[in-house]
Motif scaffolding. Sequence first.
Motif, PDB file in Angstrom:
ATOM      1  N   THR A 192      -1.048  33.208  33.729  1.00 53.10           N
ATOM      2  CA  THR A 192      -1.933  33.915  32.810  1.00 53.10           C
ATOM      3  C   THR A 192      -3.409  33.708  33.144  1.00 53.10           C
ATOM      4  OG1 THR A 192      -1.856  32.040  31.291  1.00 53.10           O
ATOM      5  CG2 THR A 192      -0.306  33.857  30.888  1.00 53.10           C
ATOM      6  N   GLU A 193      -3.723  32.761  34.004  1.00 54.52           N
ATOM      7  CA  GLU A 193      -5.118  32.454  34.339  1.00 54.52           C
ATOM      8  C   GLU A 193      -5.500  32.896  35.748  1.00 54.52           C
ATOM      9  OE1 GLU A 193      -6.808  31.472  31.814  1.00 54.52           O
ATOM     10  OE2 GLU A 193      -4.991  31.198  30.631  1.00 54.52           O
ATOM     11  N   THR A 194      -4.706  33.745  36.380  1.00 55.08           N
ATOM     12  CA  THR A 194      -4.971  34.113  37.773  1.00 55.08           C
ATOM     13  C   THR A 194      -6.309  34.815  37.964  1.00 55.08           C
ATOM     14  OG1 THR A 194      -3.674  36.147  37.522  1.00 55.08           O
ATOM     15  CG2 THR A 194      -2.540  34.219  38.471  1.00 55.08           C
ATOM     16  N   SER A 195      -6.775  35.546  36.965  1.00 51.46           N
ATOM     17  CA  SER A 195      -8.077  36.210  37.127  1.00 51.46           C
ATOM     18  C   SER A 195      -9.193  35.169  37.209  1.00 51.46           C
ATOM     19  CB  SER A 195      -8.336  37.197  35.991  1.00 51.46           C
ATOM     20  OG  SER A 195      -8.384  36.530  34.752  1.00 51.46           O
ATOM     21  N   HIS A 196      -9.071  34.055  36.481  1.00 50.22           N
ATOM     22  CA  HIS A 196     -10.067  32.984  36.570  1.00 50.22           C
ATOM     23  C   HIS A 196     -10.032  32.320  37.941  1.00 50.22           C
ATOM     24  CE1 HIS A 196      -9.815  32.447  31.922  1.00 50.22           C
ATOM     25  NE2 HIS A 196     -10.417  33.556  32.268  1.00 50.22           N
ATOM     26  N   TYR A 197      -8.833  32.074  38.453  1.00 42.15           N
ATOM     27  CA  TYR A 197      -8.711  31.468  39.790  1.00 42.15           C
ATOM     28  C   TYR A 197      -9.292  32.402  40.844  1.00 42.15           C
ATOM     29  CZ  TYR A 197      -5.053  28.861  37.251  1.00 42.15           C
ATOM     30  OH  TYR A 197      -4.351  28.130  36.338  1.00 42.15           O
ATOM     31  N   ARG A 198      -8.991  33.696  40.710  1.00 41.02           N
ATOM     32  CA  ARG A 198      -9.490  34.689  41.667  1.00 41.02           C
ATOM     33  C   ARG A 198     -11.021  34.718  41.661  1.00 41.02           C
ATOM     34  NH1 ARG A 198      -8.606  40.449  39.783  1.00 41.02           N
ATOM     35  NH2 ARG A 198     -10.331  39.706  38.558  1.00 41.02           N
ATOM     36  N   ASP A 199     -11.621  34.700  40.486  1.00 40.00           N
ATOM     37  CA  ASP A 199     -13.084  34.702  40.388  1.00 40.00           C
ATOM     38  C   ASP A 199     -13.675  33.433  40.991  1.00 40.00           C
ATOM     39  OD1 ASP A 199     -12.816  37.130  39.119  1.00 40.00           O
ATOM     40  OD2 ASP A 199     -13.190  36.331  37.105  1.00 40.00           O
ATOM     41  N   ASN A 200     -13.017  32.306  40.782  1.00 38.90           N
ATOM     42  CA  ASN A 200     -13.470  31.033  41.359  1.00 38.90           C
ATOM     43  C   ASN A 200     -13.438  31.120  42.887  1.00 38.90           C
ATOM     44  OD1 ASN A 200     -14.091  28.357  41.909  1.00 38.90           O
ATOM     45  ND2 ASN A 200     -12.254  27.531  40.984  1.00 38.90           N
ATOM     46  N   VAL A 248     -13.714  18.396  37.446  1.00 46.21           N
ATOM     47  CA  VAL A 248     -13.156  17.051  37.275  1.00 46.21           C
ATOM     48  C   VAL A 248     -13.730  16.479  35.987  1.00 46.21           C
ATOM     49  CG1 VAL A 248     -12.981  14.734  38.249  1.00 46.21           C
ATOM     50  CG2 VAL A 248     -13.006  16.723  39.767  1.00 46.21           C
ATOM     51  N   ALA A 249     -12.857  15.993  35.117  1.00 48.43           N
ATOM     52  CA  ALA A 249     -13.294  15.415  33.845  1.00 48.43           C
ATOM     53  C   ALA A 249     -12.959  13.930  33.802  1.00 48.43           C
ATOM     54  CB  ALA A 249     -12.627  16.133  32.676  1.00 48.43           C
ATOM     55  N   GLY A 259      -8.706  14.821  33.926  1.00 45.73           N
ATOM     56  CA  GLY A 259      -8.025  15.954  34.534  1.00 45.73           C
ATOM     57  C   GLY A 259      -8.840  16.628  35.620  1.00 45.73           C
ATOM     58  N   VAL A 260      -8.152  17.493  36.368  1.00 52.37           N
ATOM     59  CA  VAL A 260      -8.765  18.315  37.413  1.00 52.37           C
ATOM     60  C   VAL A 260      -8.196  19.719  37.248  1.00 52.37           C
ATOM     61  CG1 VAL A 260      -9.024  18.674  39.905  1.00 52.37           C
ATOM     62  CG2 VAL A 260      -8.917  16.348  39.000  1.00 52.37           C
ATOM     63  N   THR A 261      -9.076  20.722  37.304  1.00 53.86           N
ATOM     64  CA  THR A 261      -8.613  22.104  37.157  1.00 53.86           C
ATOM     65  C   THR A 261      -9.366  23.036  38.088  1.00 53.86           C
ATOM     66  OG1 THR A 261      -8.206  23.910  35.581  1.00 53.86           O
ATOM     67  CG2 THR A 261     -10.216  22.637  35.257  1.00 53.86           C
ATOM     68  N   ALA A 262      -8.698  24.127  38.459  1.00 53.39           N
ATOM     69  CA  ALA A 262      -9.316  25.180  39.264  1.00 53.39           C
ATOM     70  C   ALA A 262      -9.766  26.338  38.381  1.00 53.39           C
ATOM     71  CB  ALA A 262      -8.328  25.691  40.314  1.00 53.39           C
ATOM     72  N   ASP A 263      -9.522  26.236  37.091  1.00 56.51           N
ATOM     73  CA  ASP A 263      -9.859  27.288  36.132  1.00 56.51           C
ATOM     74  C   ASP A 263     -11.241  27.026  35.538  1.00 56.51           C
ATOM     75  OD1 ASP A 263     -10.095  29.067  34.031  1.00 56.51           O
ATOM     76  OD2 ASP A 263      -8.178  28.556  33.107  1.00 56.51           O
ATOM     77  N   PRO A 264     -12.234  27.867  35.853  1.00 53.15           N
ATOM     78  CA  PRO A 264     -13.577  27.647  35.325  1.00 53.15           C
ATOM     79  C   PRO A 264     -13.630  27.636  33.796  1.00 53.15           C
ATOM     80  CG  PRO A 264     -13.613  29.326  37.039  1.00 53.15           C
ATOM     81  CD  PRO A 264     -12.177  29.020  36.753  1.00 53.15           C
ATOM     82  N   ALA A 265     -12.818  28.448  33.144  1.00 52.93           N
ATOM     83  CA  ALA A 265     -12.830  28.492  31.677  1.00 52.93           C
ATOM     84  C   ALA A 265     -12.312  27.176  31.092  1.00 52.93           C
ATOM     85  CB  ALA A 265     -11.984  29.663  31.183  1.00 52.93           C
ATOM     86  N   GLU A 266     -11.270  26.629  31.686  1.00 50.52           N
ATOM     87  CA  GLU A 266     -10.746  25.349  31.216  1.00 50.52           C
ATOM     88  C   GLU A 266     -11.763  24.239  31.483  1.00 50.52           C
ATOM     89  OE1 GLU A 266      -6.719  22.628  31.446  1.00 50.52           O
ATOM     90  OE2 GLU A 266      -7.152  23.967  33.126  1.00 50.52           O
ATOM     91  N   GLY A 267     -12.379  24.269  32.663  1.00 50.66           N
ATOM     92  CA  GLY A 267     -13.401  23.278  32.978  1.00 50.66           C
ATOM     93  C   GLY A 267     -14.553  23.318  31.985  1.00 50.66           C
ATOM     94  N   GLU A 268     -14.974  24.520  31.630  1.00 52.02           N
ATOM     95  CA  GLU A 268     -16.050  24.647  30.647  1.00 52.02           C
ATOM     96  C   GLU A 268     -15.603  24.130  29.287  1.00 52.02           C
ATOM     97  OE1 GLU A 268     -18.791  28.004  28.428  1.00 52.02           O
ATOM     98  OE2 GLU A 268     -17.454  28.637  30.034  1.00 52.02           O
ATOM     99  N   SER A 269     -14.349  24.384  28.916  1.00 49.37           N
ATOM    100  CA  SER A 269     -13.867  23.920  27.610  1.00 49.37           C
ATOM    101  C   SER A 269     -13.865  22.392  27.521  1.00 49.37           C
ATOM    102  CB  SER A 269     -12.470  24.474  27.318  1.00 49.37           C
ATOM    103  OG  SER A 269     -11.494  23.833  28.112  1.00 49.37           O
TER     104      SER A 269
END
Length: 170
Positions: A68-76, A86-87, A101-111
Amino acid sequence: MSVPALARMAVGVVVERHKAQSPWIDFTWAPVSVLCGVPETSPWTMLSADGEVATFYAGAAEIELHRTETSHYRDNLASRAPGLWVALRPTGGEMPYELFGVTADPAEGESWTQSGHDLVEVVRMPEPVQAWVAAFVAEHHVEHPFQKRQRDRADPEALARRSPMQRERE
């Protein structure tokens, strides 16, 4: 209820500790890189020390990818410098942070920045991780066309002011 991840990759995180130029704190900490795979090293092992800078292996984390987050990964991946967020969470112990945690999703990273207590930094995404994320996006991304919502027509009589006499009659 959270959606289960379709793909996971174990990574290691490296952080740096700098001597602070401040009367209020002794050190500043920042994630500096992510390693593909997990080394056989205990978390918070010092890797190097050079005067006022020390490098530590902070520990292992898992990057999870969700379809469901592929558009965020694609934009990254399309950005000039694809990154991983990295948090680090404060512990109050001997080592002042734990790896959250570590994520490739910019929206999750911002959250992750919303609490105001965690240390969240973007580090360069290693090439093998970029290839893995790109393959995931190629396999699972579904382009959704933009759908403009049609608004309901407003009833001007419902929005009009009513005098006290009209309210009494209702």
